[in-house]
Scaffold this active site. Sequence first.
Site, PDB file in Angstrom:
ATOM      1  N   GLY A  11       0.838  -1.079   0.079  1.00 48.67           N
ATOM      2  CA  GLY A  11      -0.046  -0.034   0.072  1.00 48.67           C
ATOM      3  C   GLY A  11       0.672   1.281  -0.080  1.00 48.67           C
ATOM      4  N   ASN A  36      -6.328  -3.093  -2.208  1.00 46.24           N
ATOM      5  CA  ASN A  36      -6.143  -1.783  -2.591  1.00 46.24           C
ATOM      6  C   ASN A  36      -4.940  -1.256  -2.918  1.00 46.24           C
ATOM      7  OD1 ASN A  36      -7.243   1.198  -2.783  1.00 46.24           O
ATOM      8  ND2 ASN A  36      -6.595   1.378  -0.518  1.00 46.24           N
ATOM      9  N   SER A 125      -3.882   7.049  13.394  1.00 47.48           N
ATOM     10  CA  SER A 125      -4.438   8.001  12.933  1.00 47.48           C
ATOM     11  C   SER A 125      -4.683   9.224  14.188  1.00 47.48           C
ATOM     12  CB  SER A 125      -5.562   8.110  12.292  1.00 47.48           C
ATOM     13  OG  SER A 125      -6.284   9.176  11.852  1.00 47.48           O
ATOM     14  N   TYR A 150     -14.409   3.977  10.602  1.00 50.28           N
ATOM     15  CA  TYR A 150     -13.165   3.807  10.559  1.00 50.28           C
ATOM     16  C   TYR A 150     -12.205   4.404  11.708  1.00 50.28           C
ATOM     17  CZ  TYR A 150      -8.474   5.652   9.269  1.00 50.28           C
ATOM     18  OH  TYR A 150      -7.194   5.987   9.066  1.00 50.28           O
ATOM     19  N   LYS A 154      -9.663   2.575  14.840  1.00 52.10           N
ATOM     20  CA  LYS A 154      -8.175   3.083  15.210  1.00 52.10           C
ATOM     21  C   LYS A 154      -8.065   3.199  16.607  1.00 52.10           C
ATOM     22  CE  LYS A 154      -6.299   3.068  11.582  1.00 52.10           C
ATOM     23  NZ  LYS A 154      -5.634   1.940  10.786  1.00 52.10           N
ATOM     24  N   TYR A 177      -0.603   8.989  12.824  1.00 57.01           N
ATOM     25  CA  TYR A 177      -0.426  10.092  11.528  1.00 57.01           C
ATOM     26  C   TYR A 177      -1.415  11.010  11.356  1.00 57.01           C
ATOM     27  CZ  TYR A 177       0.894   5.011   9.916  1.00 57.01           C
ATOM     28  OH  TYR A 177       1.456   3.848   9.642  1.00 57.01           O
ATOM     29  N   ASN A 179      -1.520  13.798   7.982  1.00 59.60           N
ATOM     30  CA  ASN A 179      -1.979  13.475   6.646  1.00 59.60           C
ATOM     31  C   ASN A 179      -0.751  13.195   5.668  1.00 59.60           C
ATOM     32  OD1 ASN A 179      -3.911  15.201   8.024  1.00 59.60           O
ATOM     33  ND2 ASN A 179      -4.802  15.164   5.980  1.00 59.60           N
ATOM     34  N   GLY A 297     -18.370  15.722   8.720  1.00 58.91           N
ATOM     35  CA  GLY A 297     -17.448  14.984   9.484  1.00 58.91           C
ATOM     36  C   GLY A 297     -16.105  15.623   9.748  1.00 58.91           C
TER      37      GLY A 297
HETATM   38  N1  UFG Z   1     -10.550  18.505   0.711  1.00 57.63           N
HETATM   39  C1  UFG Z   1     -11.127  19.239  -0.105  1.00 57.63           C
HETATM   40  N2  UFG Z   1     -11.363  18.736  -1.227  1.00 57.63           N
HETATM   41  C2  UFG Z   1     -11.320  17.478  -1.647  1.00 57.63           C
HETATM   42  C3  UFG Z   1     -10.780  16.498  -0.428  1.00 57.63           C
HETATM   43  C4  UFG Z   1     -10.288  17.161   0.641  1.00 57.63           C
HETATM   44  O1  UFG Z   1     -11.301  20.420   0.083  1.00 57.63           O
HETATM   45  O2  UFG Z   1     -11.650  16.954  -2.748  1.00 57.63           O
HETATM   46  C5  UFG Z   1     -10.280  18.969   2.099  1.00 57.63           C
HETATM   47  C6  UFG Z   1     -10.912  18.443   3.402  1.00 57.63           C
HETATM   48  O3  UFG Z   1     -12.188  18.979   3.529  1.00 57.63           O
HETATM   49  C7  UFG Z   1      -9.757  18.727   4.470  1.00 57.63           C
HETATM   50  C8  UFG Z   1      -8.331  18.602   3.698  1.00 57.63           C
HETATM   51  O4  UFG Z   1      -8.864  18.834   2.281  1.00 57.63           O
HETATM   52  O5  UFG Z   1      -9.949  19.944   5.129  1.00 57.63           O
HETATM   53  C9  UFG Z   1      -7.935  17.273   3.699  1.00 57.63           C
HETATM   54  O6  UFG Z   1      -8.630  16.073   3.602  1.00 57.63           O
HETATM   55  P1  UFG Z   1      -8.276  14.837   3.236  1.00 57.63           P
HETATM   56  O7  UFG Z   1      -9.399  13.955   3.184  1.00 57.63           O
HETATM   57  O8  UFG Z   1      -7.176  14.587   2.534  1.00 57.63           O
HETATM   58  O9  UFG Z   1      -7.822  14.306   4.724  1.00 57.63           O
HETATM   59  P2  UFG Z   1      -8.568  14.265   6.001  1.00 57.63           P
HETATM   60  O10 UFG Z   1      -7.887  15.308   7.079  1.00 57.63           O
HETATM   61  O11 UFG Z   1     -10.081  14.575   5.844  1.00 57.63           O
HETATM   62  O12 UFG Z   1      -8.251  12.668   6.565  1.00 57.63           O
HETATM   63  C10 UFG Z   1      -7.511  12.200   6.890  1.00 57.63           C
HETATM   64  C11 UFG Z   1      -7.169  10.734   6.607  1.00 57.63           C
HETATM   65  C12 UFG Z   1      -8.075  10.099   7.403  1.00 57.63           C
HETATM   66  C13 UFG Z   1      -8.118  10.194   8.803  1.00 57.63           C
HETATM   67  C14 UFG Z   1      -8.074  11.907   9.088  1.00 57.63           C
HETATM   68  C15 UFG Z   1      -8.123  12.114  10.473  1.00 57.63           C
HETATM   69  O13 UFG Z   1      -7.314  10.757   5.218  1.00 57.63           O
HETATM   70  O14 UFG Z   1      -7.947   8.697   7.196  1.00 57.63           O
HETATM   71  O15 UFG Z   1      -7.328  12.394   8.287  1.00 57.63           O
HETATM   72  O16 UFG Z   1      -8.403  13.478  10.735  1.00 57.63           O
HETATM   73  F1  UFG Z   1      -9.073   9.934   9.409  1.00 57.63           F
END
Ligand code: UFG
Length: 336
Positions: A11, A36, A125, A150, A154, A177, A179, A297
């Site tokens: 992965g 995946n 996470s 999910y 964790k 972790y 991001n 969320g």
């Molecule tokens: N975002 C956008 N557009 C997109 C995708 C994301 O604006 O198309 C924004 C999200 O709203 C967020 C930021 O970019 O503000 C980061 O989003 P990600 O989905 O890349 O990451 P997250 O912080 O939401 O999620 C990550 C991990 C999850 C974990 C989470 C914990 O991917 O596995 O952090 O906070 F659960």
Amino acid sequence: MKKILVTGGLGFIGSHTVVELLNDGYEVVIIDNLSNSKIEVLNNIVEITSKKPDFYQLDLRVKSEIKNFFDNNKVDGIIHFAAFKAVGESVEKPLEYYENNIGSLVYLLQEMRNRNIDNFIFSSSCTVYGQADELPITENAPVKPAESPYGNTKQIGEEIIKEACYANNLNAIALRYFNPIGAHDSIKIGELPLGVPQNLIPFVTQTAAGIREQLSIFGNDYPTADGTAIRDYIHVVDLAKAHIVSLQRLFDKKNKHPFEFFNIGTGTGSSVLEVVKSFEQVTSQKLNYKIVDRRSGDITAAYADTTLANKELNWKAQKTLDQALLSAWLWQQKNI
Ligand code: UFG
């Protein structure tokens, strides 16, 4: 030479960690069910390191398969990545998430106990903190009720490991972790999202590559300087290296408790708009984006206080956001 089992080793984070382990002289055996990931990643790991890890295509949900694996392989430590990781999907399919992320974790820990295998590193996470009350987030921040199945896997996963450590004389470290983004310097391995990416960076690179028409920025009414949400983006190679030093801490018996956990981030928060601007600058690409409603969320801001990891693991993220974004873009171009 120590032999390390890496589950989910083909992965995104797993493959980068396998490369670092091999470069550091560890022997590696990978278990991955390719749910995946792609088998080609194995060849790319060999190209980068000139070493061939053992590989088993196994499903950790099948107890007999795990038992059979350990009957035939002696390992000195385990880094456990194999898990489902899509927040939204987990809301639709909670039982699949619990079966895959918790069931296989329990089976692995049982095998460790039964065969006296010590030294376990767990992929956790920062999601366990939810929206922390104070930033940057230290390890003292309370774990908040999970927002998704999910996230719950964790939290529960960490609890199960902790209890197993104390009951069965195991030693484990959970890495929380922030991001992870970017790709290996060789641009031979990187993130390979299946379908429409849920995470920001793959969506950005696919938009710049013309695969997606437009990036939707989820909300510009957050209480941040530019209104977009803030995260701590860490280069995947820095993150991979955190696993090696954690494992070494356990081998050297330097851990202070049987179960420890550390925040793994850069310590710097970047807003979505800052990421977009940096991406445009380092890649000279113009990104087509629009502002849309918040994604449900999502939290306002999360970035790590890395003091504990810096001190205890003697580890610090080295690479910049720009380096990570550029590598993600080079990787994207290679994979169009
Ligand atoms: N975002 C956008 N557009 C997109 C995708 C994301 O604006 O198309 C924004 C999200 O709203 C967020 C930021 O970019 O503000 C980061 O989003 P990600 O989905 O890349 O990451 P997250 O912080 O939401 O999620 C990550 C991990 C999850 C974990 C989470 C914990 O991917 O596995 O952090 O906070 F659960």
